[in-house]
Structures are given as structure tokens and as C-alpha cells.
Write a protein that holds these residues in place. Structure first.
Motif, PDB file in Angstrom:
ATOM      1  N   ARG A  74      -3.159   3.919   0.972  1.00 30.82           N
ATOM      2  CA  ARG A  74      -3.147   3.939  -0.493  1.00 30.82           C
ATOM      3  C   ARG A  74      -3.437   5.334  -1.052  1.00 30.82           C
ATOM      4  N   ASP A  83       0.820  -1.217   0.000  1.00 30.82           N
ATOM      5  CA  ASP A  83       0.000   0.000   0.000  1.00 30.82           C
ATOM      6  C   ASP A  83       0.853   1.265   0.000  1.00 30.82           C
ATOM      7  N   HIS A 127       3.501   3.260  -3.881  1.00 32.72           N
ATOM      8  CA  HIS A 127       3.358   4.436  -4.744  1.00 32.72           C
ATOM      9  C   HIS A 127       4.141   5.638  -4.234  1.00 32.72           C
TER      10      HIS A 127
END
Length: 458
Positions: free
Chosen positions: A306, A267, A270
Motif C-alpha cells: 500500500r 493494495d 493506487h
């Protein structure tokens, strides 16, 4: 609303920055009389404490810019006037019934506090993310909210005594702000105040014996629990990682026999290029623990992470120019933060731009821990001696380029780094020092770096 105990009192405010202005406004709202002393603010009531009869005040709110040994602070204390921090003042004028969670540490405070905000929001709470990162906690404390997520620095903990959060974490306690505190021991003692009067959960990194001792020594509300976070499989009363999943064995009824899934390390992918660094996982687990302590649902943890984005100037990839990666970590204003920025980087692959206002730090440990990954160093501080000495003593084989102070210091540093870097290298601005010797803020320093890198692309 609270604040009634301040009604009718005379409050002396030292410093008219963000904290001082918020305190003055709150005094007007609760019926207290505020008198502000600040030599650099035209709208202060007085420019010098000598103009004020100090003994006539009931309370003094001292802004973080005034160290305990500052003559004005000493004079107020000698007059027998109680001195409180911005955070303590906010607690006394707060809106009642709203839980607070506190985040402190030498490194990772902002990221963790903002993660708390993202997770709590995903759980449906109206959360104010405030404190040391810019949003004044005094103002936030008087709003209608479901939760306050408060970043709190050691400077703001020193004069804090009655603040009673639902949960708190100290992420780490490496040396910092020694010019303000006077010693490592005093600095850590102030960090430890974050756990005083905790109501539900004292969250701590399970591998850090120094912070664990802070929890053990804390005077907490009866029933408060110690909750560890670990990068390994969690024991009872811990949050940890099991086969890539973030797991809770602290805040559910079946914790003695099983772990509850909260989310996944993926999660966080990114947020960074490459593998998720351990410090980000620790930050996420600490934020999850704080949110779980105030009843946020487990599924909100992964959802919040996220959607989360890192603060600007924290290991931010600026550009890749000629196969060289340029990374802005200007927010690393101490040695501990700089060490984290080197995590996962390969041997002799970093051209390191470092230096600034040292704040009384020593850099021997930093240099020893990162030297194997450094190809060259570009020093930009107005006083390069603390870092230069550590480099000479522990990494004499690494070339060091000194950039003299001036209006074009960052442009010169970036040009020097460009000459030193090889394809595949990272040029890392991770100063390990405060920015105020040559820049307005760490953000200004990072922006100057990004602009200079952008000029390379033009």
C-alpha cells in the motif's frame, strides 16, 4: 567484515563506471591492490589492456559493459586469471551475516526489487535496495543492514559463482541482450545462475515451464525449497490469489490445509489507472515470497504494497490532452516489457511509439501479440529495420510513421502521434528497445517524451 581473502591480492578492474569505482574503493578497504583499465575514464590507471601484464593479477572484476567475447575479457581468461562479476565481487567483500535476496528476469526486476524493499521496511527491517537499478551493490554489501534486496541482470550473473542468497526469483526469461550473450540459450543459462546456491527459497512463476526447469536444475543448499507464485488459488508451497486476497501456502506451519492472508490485490490499485494488471500481481507475490523467506511477518506484505510507488517511466500516466491519454513506458527496453505494457488496453486504441537499439532482438512475437490493440505506430529508432520488418510481416494494415534521427526526434514523434490518435486513445511510449542510440538513458528518453507532451498542453 569479509574481504580478507582479497587482502594482498592484485585485482584487475575492467571499466571505471559505478561498478568499477565501487570495486576500487573496496579493494583499498580490504588491502588489495586495484589496477583499472578503461579507455574512456581519465582517472583510470590505463587506457588499454595492452599496457598491463595481465598474468600478474590474481583476480579480474569485469564490469557488465564487457561481454564475454570482448577481446580484453578473452585475453584475461586466456592468461588464466579468474574473472568475476560485480555481484560476485560484492559477495566476496560483503559484511557477513546479512541475508541477500536476488531478483532477475527480462521484465519486472526493478518493480519487484523495490516491492521487496517496501515490504521488508514495513516489517521493520533496515533493507538496502541495490544492484542493477543504480545503488552499487559492492558499496551496499559492506554496510550494516538487515537485508540486501538485489536486482541482478543476466550480464551480472555470467561471471557469478559463489554468491549464496537466502532466496531468489527469476520472473521470466524472454530473449534480451542477445548481442552480449550470443544466443537465447546462453542468455537463459546465465539467468538460471540466480538459483545457484540458494539457501532457503527458489521462487518462480508456476505457469512458466522455462523458469521452473531452471529451479529443477539448480545446485542449491540442502533444504532449499521451490516456491511457486500463481495468479490462481495456491497449492502447497505456493503463493497465489484467493478471492482477491494474496495468500501464502508456503511459509507457515498450516500450509497443507489452509492459506495465510498477506494482503489484497486492491493494495496495488493506487499504482495504475483501471484494473491491476496481472504482471503487477505476479511481481507483488514474488516480492512477498522473498520477504517471507527471510522471516518478514505476513501483515507487512499488505502494508508495504500500500505504501509502494512504481518506478518512474514504467507505464506512468503523463497527461490527458484532448481526450488522449499519454503514457510513458520508456523503461520497456525489451519486447517482453512492451507486451506487459499493452495489458488490458482495448482493440485499436493505442498509438505506439517504439524503436531504439534492438540489442539483437526479434520482434515477431511482440507484434503478433499486440497488433490487435494498435491503431498506428511511430518508429523512432536509429535502426528501424528489426521492428519495421516485424510490422510489415505481421501487421501490414497498421500505418507506420518513421521519424528520422535528430535532436528533435521525440518532439516529432509526439506530434505525429497527436495527429494519429483519436479521442479515448492512448499514446504509449513503450520502445521495446534500449535508448542509447539516441538518448543518454531510458529515463532521458522518458523525460523527453514528457516534455514534448507538456508542450502540447501549453
Amino acid at each position: 567484515m569479509s574481504g580478507e581473502p582479497l587482502a594482498g591480492l592484485r585485482v584487475l578492474i575492467l571499466g571505471l563506471g559505478v561498478a568499477g569505482r565501487s570495486a576500487r574503493e573496496a579493494c583499498a578497504e580490504v588491502g588489495a591492490t586495484a589496477v583499472v583499465v578503461d579507455p574512456g575514464a581519465p582517472d583510470a590507471d590505463h587506457a588499454d589492456l595492452a599496457e598491463v601484464a595481465v598474468a600478474g593479477f590474481d583476480l579480474c572484476m569485469s564490469s557488465p559493459g564487457f561481454a564475454p567475447h570482448h577481446p580484453w575479457v578473452v585475453a584475461v581468461a586466456d592468461a588464466g586469471v579468474e574473472i568475476v562479476s560485480e555481484m560476485e565481487f560484492a559477495w566476496r567483500v560483503r559484511r557477513q551475516g546479512i541475508p541477500w535476496v536476488l531478483v532477475t528476469g527480462t521484465n519486472g526486476k526493478t518493480t519487484t526489487t523495490q516491492m521487496v524493499g517496501a515490504i521488508a521496511a514495513a516489517g521493520g527491517l533496515d533493507v538496502a535496495v541495490c544492484g542493477n537499478m543504480g545503488v552499487p551493490v559492492i558499496a551496499a554489501a559492506r554496510e550494516r543492514r538487515d537485508l540486501l534486496a538485489v536486482e541482478i541482470a543476466s550480464l551480472q550473473l555470467h561471471f557469478t559463482s559463489t554468491l549464496s542468497p537466502h532466496a531468489a526469483v527469476c520472473l521470466n526469461a524472454d530473449e534480451d541482450h542477445l548481442d552480449w550473450h550470443g544466443s537465447v540459450e546462453a542468455y537463459r543459462a546465465d539467468k538460471a545462475r540466480v538459483y545457484n546456491l540458494v539457501q532457503v527459497a527458489c521462487v518462480y512463476p508456476a505457469a512458466d515451464a522455462v523458469v521452473e526447469a531452471m529451479v529443477a536444475d539448480a545446485e542449491v543448499v540442502e533444504g532449499a525449497r521451490a516456491i511457486g507464485v500463481t495468479l490462481g488459488s495456491p497449492a502447497v508451497s505456493q503463493l497465489g490469489v484467493v478471492e482477491g486476497l494474496l495468500a501464502d501456502r508456503a511459509f507457515h506451519d498450516g500450509r497443507r490445509t489452509e492459506a495465510l492472508e498477506l494482503g489484497a490485490v486492491s493494495d496495488l490499485e493506487h499504482l495504475v489507472a483501471g484494473a491491476v494488471p496481472p504482471y503487477l500481481v505476479t511481481n507483488a507475490l514474488a516480492a512477498a515470497a522473498l520477504c517471507r523467506a527471510v522471516g518478514v511477518a505476513p501483515e507487512a506484505v499488505g502494508e508495504g504494497l500500500r505504501s509502494f510507488g512504481l518506478d518512474a517511466h514504467r507505464t506512468a500516466h503523463v497527461a490527458t490532452v484532448g481526450e488522449v491519454h499519454w503514457v510513458d513506458d520508456s523503461k520497456a527496453t525489451n519486447a517482453h516489457a512492451a507486451i506487459a505494457a499493452f495489458g488490458g488496453r482495448s482493440a485499436r486504441s493505442v498509438v505506439w511509439i517504439a524503436g531504439g537499439q534492438a540489442k539483437g532482438q526479434e520482434f515477431d512475437d511482440l507484434v503478433q501479440r499486440v497488433r490487435d490493440r494498435v491503431r498506428a505506430v511511430v518508429l523512432i529508432g536509429a535502426d528501424p529495420e528489426p521492428l519495421a520488418s516485424a510490422l510489415a510481416g505481421h501487421a501490414a494494415d497498421i500505418p507506420v510513421t518513421r521519424i528520422e534521427p535528430g535532436d528533435t526526434v521525440m518532439e516529432q514523434a509526439v506530434e505525429a502521434a497527436r495527429r494519429l490518435a483519436q479521442p479515448g486513445d492512448t499514446v504509449l511510449l513503450s520502445p521495446a528497445c534500449a535508448s542509447f542510440d539516441q538518448f543518454r538513458s531510458y529515463a532521458d528518453r522518458g523525460d523527453a517524451f514528457a516534455a514534448a507532451v507538456g508542450a502540447l498542453e501549453a
